[in-house]
Scaffold this active site. Structure first.
Site, PDB file in Angstrom:
ATOM      1  NE  ARG A  93      -2.322  -1.870   3.173  1.00 12.96           N
ATOM      2  CZ  ARG A  93      -2.096  -3.136   3.516  1.00 12.96           C
ATOM      3  NH1 ARG A  93      -2.510  -4.106   2.727  1.00 12.96           N
ATOM      4  NH2 ARG A  93      -1.479  -3.441   4.634  1.00 12.96           N
TER       5      ARG A  93
ATOM      6  CD  GLU B 206       1.366  -6.991  14.085  1.00 15.78           C
ATOM      7  OE1 GLU B 206       0.399  -6.494  13.501  1.00 15.78           O
ATOM      8  OE2 GLU B 206       2.543  -6.599  13.891  1.00 15.78           O
TER       9      GLU B 206
END
Length: 165
Positions: free
Chosen positions: A50, A87
């Site tokens: 993106r 994460e």
């Protein structure tokens, strides 16, 4: 914003609705351009994927080159790599050797900052080749994940802070 789960247990923010509104998308780009024009930035480094949406129009408008920072094995030719921890696992960014020269002033662009790992990897890549990272820019920040704290004092500019209520 639309939510979807690309990895079990991890919620992602999607900027697709912004892209569907030409005026909102243009206004978003214009806000970034206004901030960065006249700052002698010669490189806009966009993070896959993106960052590729927001980076090129910003680069064109401020007279800088666009350098894609890609996932492994997507760039032809010689690359340098930077591995990082997310994460939900590990990942890696790559950049063409010679795409950025020592002393160039760089802006790192992505759609969102969560834990900050991807932005840190991008900055590490650019700094390893001698670039000065001026700032990181994202459309959305998820402040509860404290990604800004991982940037070691590097300035971060965001347009929207998303706080879950």
């Amino acid at each position: 914003m639309v939510f979807f789960f690309a990895t079990a247990g991890i919620m992602f923010q999607d900027i697709t609705t912004l892209l569907l509104d030409p005026k909102a998308f243009k206004d978003t780009i214009d806000l970034f351009v206004e901030r960065y024009k006249g700052k002698n930035i010669s490189v806009v480094a966009g993070i896959e994927a993106r960052g590729f949406i927001f980076g090129p129009p910003i680069a064109l408008a401020i007279g800088a080159k666009f350098v894609p920072l890609r996932k492994p094995k997507k760039l032809p030719g010689k690359v340098i790599s930077q591995e990082y921890i997310l994460e939900y696992g590990r990942d890696c960014l790559e950049m063409h050797v010679g795409a950025v020269e020592p002393g160039e002033r760089a802006l790192v662009v992505d759609d969102l900052i969560a834990t900050g790992g991807t932005l840190c990897a991008a900055m590490d890549l650019l700094e390893r080749v001698g670039a000065e990272v001026v700032e990181c820019a994202c459309v959305i920040e998820l402040p509860e994940l404290k990604g800004r704290e991982r940037l070691n004092g590097k300035p971060l500019y965001v347009l929207v802070e998303y706080v879950e209520i």
